[in-house]
Design a protein around this motif. Structure first.
Motif, mmCIF file in Angstrom:
data_model
loop_
_atom_site.group_PDB
_atom_site.id
_atom_site.type_symbol
_atom_site.label_atom_id
_atom_site.label_comp_id
_atom_site.label_asym_id
_atom_site.label_seq_id
_atom_site.Cartn_x
_atom_site.Cartn_y
_atom_site.Cartn_z
ATOM 1 N N GLU A 129 0.846 -1.191 0.000
ATOM 2 C CA GLU A 129 0.000 0.000 0.000
ATOM 3 C C GLU A 129 0.884 1.244 0.000
ATOM 4 N N PRO A 179 3.132 3.501 20.157
ATOM 5 C CA PRO A 179 1.753 3.237 19.746
ATOM 6 C C PRO A 179 1.195 4.293 18.788
ATOM 7 N N ALA A 180 1.528 5.554 19.048
ATOM 8 C CA ALA A 180 1.021 6.617 18.162
ATOM 9 C C ALA A 180 1.606 6.457 16.756
ATOM 10 N N ARG A 217 0.117 3.294 15.029
ATOM 11 C CA ARG A 217 -1.290 3.433 14.628
ATOM 12 C C ARG A 217 -1.388 4.117 13.269
ATOM 13 N N ILE A 218 -0.448 5.030 13.033
ATOM 14 C CA ILE A 218 -0.455 5.764 11.764
ATOM 15 C C ILE A 218 0.197 4.914 10.660
ATOM 16 N N PRO A 261 -1.825 0.571 10.383
ATOM 17 C CA PRO A 261 -3.178 0.503 10.953
ATOM 18 C C PRO A 261 -3.690 -0.924 11.122
ATOM 19 N N GLU A 262 -3.041 -1.880 10.382
ATOM 20 C CA GLU A 262 -3.479 -3.286 10.490
ATOM 21 C C GLU A 262 -3.111 -3.885 11.838
ATOM 22 N N GLU A 278 -9.630 8.753 14.951
ATOM 23 C CA GLU A 278 -8.680 8.795 16.070
ATOM 24 C C GLU A 278 -7.830 10.053 15.941
ATOM 25 N N VAL A 336 -4.797 10.660 16.348
ATOM 26 C CA VAL A 336 -3.512 10.554 15.648
ATOM 27 C C VAL A 336 -3.664 10.726 14.139
ATOM 28 N N GLN A 337 -4.891 10.581 13.631
ATOM 29 C CA GLN A 337 -5.097 10.644 12.175
ATOM 30 C C GLN A 337 -5.401 12.058 11.679
ATOM 31 N N ARG A 394 -3.596 13.322 8.596
ATOM 32 C CA ARG A 394 -3.982 12.618 7.358
ATOM 33 C C ARG A 394 -5.309 13.142 6.819
ATOM 34 N N SER A 412 -0.535 9.314 24.720
ATOM 35 C CA SER A 412 -0.437 9.483 23.276
ATOM 36 C C SER A 412 -1.840 9.888 22.809
ATOM 37 N N ASP A 413 -1.966 10.202 21.521
ATOM 38 C CA ASP A 413 -3.283 10.592 21.021
ATOM 39 C C ASP A 413 -4.124 9.381 20.618
ATOM 40 N N LEU A 414 -3.779 8.213 21.156
ATOM 41 C CA LEU A 414 -4.628 7.039 20.950
ATOM 42 C C LEU A 414 -5.716 7.050 22.017
ATOM 43 N N LYS A 463 -9.515 1.403 6.076
ATOM 44 C CA LYS A 463 -8.310 0.811 6.645
ATOM 45 C C LYS A 463 -8.059 1.250 8.089
ATOM 46 N N ARG A 464 -8.364 2.499 8.378
ATOM 47 C CA ARG A 464 -7.961 3.055 9.678
ATOM 48 C C ARG A 464 -9.095 3.196 10.678
#
Lengths: 322, 97
Positions: free
Chosen positions: A158, A278-279, A282-283, A286-287, B12, B14-15, B18, B52-54, B82-83
């Motif tokens: 991807e 983790p942050a 996650r970005i 994502p899987e 979330e 953290v995104q 994006r 964290s931002d999770l 996906k996210r």
């Protein structure tokens, strides 16, 4: 095997007791909550104060061959730990989860490190300020290695921005703050310490206690998430820090670190990141399931290291160094 | 007041960069962002307790013409598949001063 006096010294350290108070509050379903902006402020304070103290100590001690060797050892460990952890995890987890968990365990927990410093201070065991540089050095390589390993083994292709990942990893706020504070401490030395002592030293333990109270609350909540999950998850969350600690102790012995530096180095090897990695994962991935890498690091490994790991590792170090 | 399409996106925290990148791709410069949203959904509870931002979400509100809204939905859907996250669209009456 563990020196009981070390266990008692560790458990009767006020920050550790506040950590257990937080866990107890969750267990009895208390409404105790630390409002969210405060823990973030406290974590920034601890990084700033720690970096500054380390910089001042480095100003006094200077940069010797011993310091360079220690930092090299930290850099090598930051690369090796996520590598072998990934291959061990891959036997039981998906490639994505193995990569994310390996990245988490290859990186470090600044709070575990600070708690170890607090224990060393209680016991009067000296350590070097350059270990704070080692902490900053070990924070980010694991993120890059974790993602590299996932990309190597994952089948789906991807669009993925290495540039964005490298930027996020290198410009991570915690790393910038701790390294920046270290440089400020290094530049200002004793004069800087006199100016900032009431802020960076005198209230440090109180702030750490307050922060660990919040960590106790969060760790207990994350621990609950693991109830009913596979035994393998819990077993890995305890086995990985133990194996990494043993490797860290052997490495520290081979390099010739002092006992205080060896404990801090071991804690860096044995701890897992639950903020920066983790942050980033996650970005970037994502899987990968955050239901694994966050509770494992925060709900099991962190309390294990803080309560049992620190006195255990120090006992081993004291026996080996005798 | 005039009719416009309102897009709401919950992702979330953290995104955020994006999602901002998606908006930039479509030359959408106006948006409202509410941070530190907590709640619970198919991905579990987001209690906002992580450093964290999770475990915390953010809420975008974007008011745009229908054709841009359709393009944004298309782009956002592939991202959210996906996210994870939520996208909503509705027709609303709008005025700005």
């Amino acid at each position: 095997m563990i020196d009981t006096s070390l266990i008692i010294a560790n458990l009767l350290n006020p920050p550790i007791l506040f950590f257990f108070l937080g866990m107890f509050a969750v267990a009895i379903k208390s409404d105790l909550v630390i409002p969210q902006p405060l823990p973030r402020f406290l974590s920034l304070y601890l990084l700033l104060a720690l970096g500054f103290q380390g910089g001042v100590e480095l100003h006094q001690s200077g940069i010797s061959w011993y310091v360079i060797t220690t930092l090299l050892a930290a850099g090598i460990s930051a690369i090796l730990i996520p590598l072998y952890t990934f291959y061990a995890l891959k036997t039981k987890f998906s490639v994505y989860d193995a990569g994310a968990i390996a990245a988490s365990y290859g990186s470090v927990s600044a709070v575990t490190f600070i708690t170890a410093i607090s224990l060393l201070n209680v016991l009067g065991i000296p350590f070097g300020g350059y270990m704070i540089a080692a902490l900053a050095l070990m924070e980010t390589p694991a993120i890059i290695i974790g993602v590299l390993l996932i990309k190597l083994y994952a089948t789906d292709e991807e669009d993925f921005s290495w540039k964005a990942l490298l930027h996020d990893a290198a410009c991570n706020g915690a790393v910038i703050l701790i390294l920046g504070s270290l440089v400020i401490g290094l530049l200002t030395g004793e004069k800087g310490m006199q100016a900032l002592k009431p802020f960076s030293v005198d209230i440090f333990k109180g702030m750490l206690s307050f922060f660990l109270l919040d960590m106790g609350l969060v760790a207990a909540k994350r621990m609950k998430v693991l109830v009913g999950k596979s035994f393998v998850v819990v077993a890995f969350a305890i086995a990985i820090p133990l194996i990494n600690a043993l490797c860290g102790i052997v490495f520290a012995y081979a390099v010739g670190l002092t006992q205080g530096d060896a404990l801090l180095f071991t804690v860096l090897c044995a701890s897992a990141s639950y903020i920066a990695v983790p942050a980033a994962m996650r970005i970037a991935v994502p899987e990968a399931n955050p239901g694994f890498y966050i509770p494992m690091a925060l709900g099991i490994t962190f309390p294990f290291n803080v309560a049992i790991g620190l006195p255990l590792y120090l006992s081993l170090i004291q026996r080996l160094w005798r | 007041m005039q009719e416009i399409t309102k897009i709401e996106i919950i992702v979330e925290q953290v995104q955020i960069p994006r999602i901002l990148n998606l908006l930039q791709q479509l030359n959408i410069s106006g948006y409202t962002l509410i941070k530190d949203i907590i709640g619970s959904g198919i991905h579990g509870e987001y209690d906002g307790q992580e450093l964290s931002d999770l475990m915390k979400n953010s809420y975008f509100i974007i008011l745009i013409p229908e054709e841009k809204a359709n393009a944004l939905i298309q782009l956002a859907e592939s991202f959210l598949t996906k996210r994870g996250g939520v996208i909503m669209s509705s027709r609303v009456n709008w005025a700005h001063y």
